[in-house]
Design a protein around this motif. Structure first.
Motif, PDB file in Angstrom:
ATOM      1  N   ILE A 173       0.751  -1.183  -0.012  1.00  0.00           N
ATOM      2  CA  ILE A 173       0.113   0.008   0.109  1.00  0.00           C
ATOM      3  C   ILE A 173       0.781   1.241   0.046  1.00  0.00           C
ATOM      4  CG2 ILE A 173      -1.639   1.265   1.503  1.00  0.00           C
ATOM      5  CD1 ILE A 173      -2.911  -1.261   2.057  1.00  0.00           C
ATOM      6  N   LEU A 223       0.727   4.400  -2.479  1.00  0.00           N
ATOM      7  CA  LEU A 223       0.611   5.948  -1.901  1.00  0.00           C
ATOM      8  C   LEU A 223       1.585   6.777  -2.239  1.00  0.00           C
ATOM      9  CD1 LEU A 223      -0.957   5.296   1.489  1.00  0.00           C
ATOM     10  CD2 LEU A 223      -2.233   5.696  -0.648  1.00  0.00           C
ATOM     11  N   HIS A 232      -6.384   4.103   3.301  1.00  0.00           N
ATOM     12  CA  HIS A 232      -6.295   3.421   2.218  1.00  0.00           C
ATOM     13  C   HIS A 232      -7.100   1.979   2.498  1.00  0.00           C
ATOM     14  CE1 HIS A 232      -5.038   2.335  -1.913  1.00  0.00           C
ATOM     15  NE2 HIS A 232      -5.016   1.118  -1.203  1.00  0.00           N
ATOM     16  N   PRO A 233      -8.040   1.505   1.945  1.00  0.00           N
ATOM     17  CA  PRO A 233      -8.854   2.286   1.025  1.00  0.00           C
ATOM     18  C   PRO A 233      -9.581   3.314   1.588  1.00  0.00           C
ATOM     19  CG  PRO A 233      -9.242  -0.251   0.651  1.00  0.00           C
ATOM     20  CD  PRO A 233      -8.382   0.116   2.060  1.00  0.00           C
ATOM     21  N   LYS A 234      -9.905   4.059   0.790  1.00  0.00           N
ATOM     22  CA  LYS A 234     -10.668   5.405   1.176  1.00  0.00           C
ATOM     23  C   LYS A 234     -11.876   5.278   1.745  1.00  0.00           C
ATOM     24  CE  LYS A 234      -8.434   8.678  -1.909  1.00  0.00           C
ATOM     25  NZ  LYS A 234      -8.549   9.729  -2.999  1.00  0.00           N
ATOM     26  N   GLU A 289      -7.801  -3.712   0.890  1.00  0.00           N
ATOM     27  CA  GLU A 289      -7.458  -3.864  -0.432  1.00  0.00           C
ATOM     28  C   GLU A 289      -6.710  -5.291  -0.564  1.00  0.00           C
ATOM     29  OE1 GLU A 289      -4.250  -2.501  -4.055  1.00  0.00           O
ATOM     30  OE2 GLU A 289      -4.643  -1.075  -2.285  1.00  0.00           O
TER      31      GLU A 289
END
Length: 467
Positions: A196, A200, A421-423, A429
């Motif tokens: 992740i 990002l 994350h995820p938003k 994810e």
């Protein structure tokens, strides 16, 4: 090694066990990953998305050790009595005690009430308490003993199965008759937090370094992650920061090394303690603004309360579990909090882990009906290939002792953690690239073809039988 340092190292090992798993929003499975839902706690007929395994029934018979007509005796516990770290993993025992009460209020499992023997291994006494459990318990359930490696030979010898809250030692993690809601095997590693971070931060692979330690325990975990980084094409900058496990007189030389090296992202396998806090505060005073991608033990109220100054605002944590802050979106998290708080217990990440393991055991035991034997429960456990504890965490594979391939990430902003994350709050994810194979040199044990540790293995251990 001084005893007063061991508790912190134990916490470092726990961090690895919690950190990386991750799974996508589109997956739910029969046990389900809750991504949204009611703001009301689930009723006793469910735990999050999981139908309750508890309830009345007419099960009868003294079918195995710890099983009678009307009761099932299990062992559980933690290291809360460790003098150098009072309350160590207390949240695990608190969680299982709350779940036993929750289950018994519904009628137990098929009508048999659960009796819990609570053990305090106090860090150094895990072998002793497991030997006690060997004499009277049906299973060990949801426990977390940091020195489980010293107890493993006794557990295997007396054929005491476990659905552990966590395991630390390599032989315990890969032992026979052992299942976990959230497996952390030695041969597979979830690197969801790193993956992740890669998404990002476009320059993450080129500008990242690892904060090293003189601690052997921390260094072992670090070597695994360094190997994983190289597999994903990230070469640590090797700025030369190696922290003394006993503390440092000044952390400013480390700030200067990071500045000269140009590292923008820092990863650590160590645990939060005053020395680590001093390091981050020194970086802040030196005008450095690195982003930290740290292990899940940094997700805690201790860290949040320390960060009132904002020195840790760059802290990012990859997690397999739903953050406690997501309780309004994830019914299982809210239910866990309410059950433990009602008994004035400690609410924390490892408590959710113990809760999930209790539910995994209870579901498998419920399916055995009157014929409740260790063999039957192990057979049922081996069939569970996707598990979320009703939505407490991303899907794992307890039956095959494999980690999740999912993660989410939270960021610390002053005294609050927020999912970034995820938003979409409550989602994960996932991806096959989130799990990598580790170097056998880092395993710490020999595995057979079934991925079982051979060190204490005997011919008469209880193995799953195909139906």
């Amino acid at each position: 090694m001084k005893v007063d340092k061991i508790g912190r190292l134990a916490a470092g090992a726990l961090a690895v066990a919690l950190v990386t798993a991750s799974c996508a929003s589109e997956r739910s499975g029969t046990d389900g990953t809750a991504a949204g839902g009611s703001d009301k706690a689930a009723s006793s007929s469910t735990f999050g998305t999981l139908p309750s395994p508890c309830g009345p029934g007419d099960a009868k018979g003294a079918t195995d050790q710890g099983v009678t007509d009307d009761a099932i005796t299990i062992g559980f516990g933690d290291d809360r009595g460790f003098p150098s770290a009072p309350g160590l993993s207390k949240e695990m025992g608190d969680a299982v005690a709350a779940m036993i009460e929750w289950c018994n209020e519904q009628g137990g499992i098929n009508g048999r009430k659960i009796k819990g023997n609570q053990y305090d291994a106090a860090y150094m006494q895990s072998a002793k308490v497991v030997q006690e459990a060997c004499k009277k318990d049906f299973f060990l359930v949801g426990q977390g003993f940091a020195m489980d490696e010293s107890a493993e030979q006794h557990r295997v010898a007396c054929k005491l199965p476990t659905v552990a809250g966590f395991t630390i030692g390599p032989n315990a993690a890969m032992g026979p008759m052992k299942y976990e809601a959230v497996p952390y095997p030695v041969d597979l590693l979830n690197i969801g937090g790193l993956r992740i971070a890669e998404r990002l931060f476009p320059d993450f692979k080129e500008k990242t370094d690892i904060l090293l330690s003189t601690s052997p325990a921390v260094s072992t975990g670090t070597s695994k992650v360094e190997g994983a980084m190289k597999k994903m094409g990230a070469e640590p900058l090797k700025c030369g920061v190696r922290l003394n496990d006993k503390g440092e007189s000044s952390y400013m030389p480390f700030a200067e090394k990071i500045k000269e090296c140009g590292a923008k992202y820092l990863w650590s396998n160590d645990s939060p303690d005053p020395g680590q806090f001093s390091l981050l505060e020194t970086f802040d005073r030196a005008g450095l603004e690195p982003k930290y991608v740290f292990e899940a033990t940094w997700y805690s109220q201790q860290v949040a309360q320390w960060n009132k100054s904002g020195a840790g605002d760059g802290l990012h944590v990859g997690m397999i579990f739903q953050p406690l802050e997501n309780a309004d979106k994830v019914p299982a998290v809210k239910q866990y909090k309410e059950l433990v708080e009602a008994r004035k217990g400690k609410v924390a990440l490892l408590g959710m882990q113990a809760t999930s393991s209790f539910l995994l055991w209870a579901q498998s035991a419920q399916k055995c009906g009157s014929d409740l034997t260790r063999q039957c429960v192990i057979n049922e456990l081996s069939k569970v290939k996707e598990w979320t504890g009703g939505g407490l965490h991303a899907p794992t594979n307890p039956g095959d002792n494999k980690p999740s391939n999912c993660s989410l990430m939270v960021k610390l902003e002053k005294t609050e953690f927020k999912q970034i994350h995820p938003k979409e709050t409550g989602e994960f994810e996932c991806g096959d690239e989130f799990v990598v194979e580790t170097d056998p040199k880092t395993w710490g044990t020999e595995l057979n073809d079934d991925r079982i540790s051979t060190k204490f293995l005997t011919d008469d251990v209880i193995k799953p039988e195909s139906s």
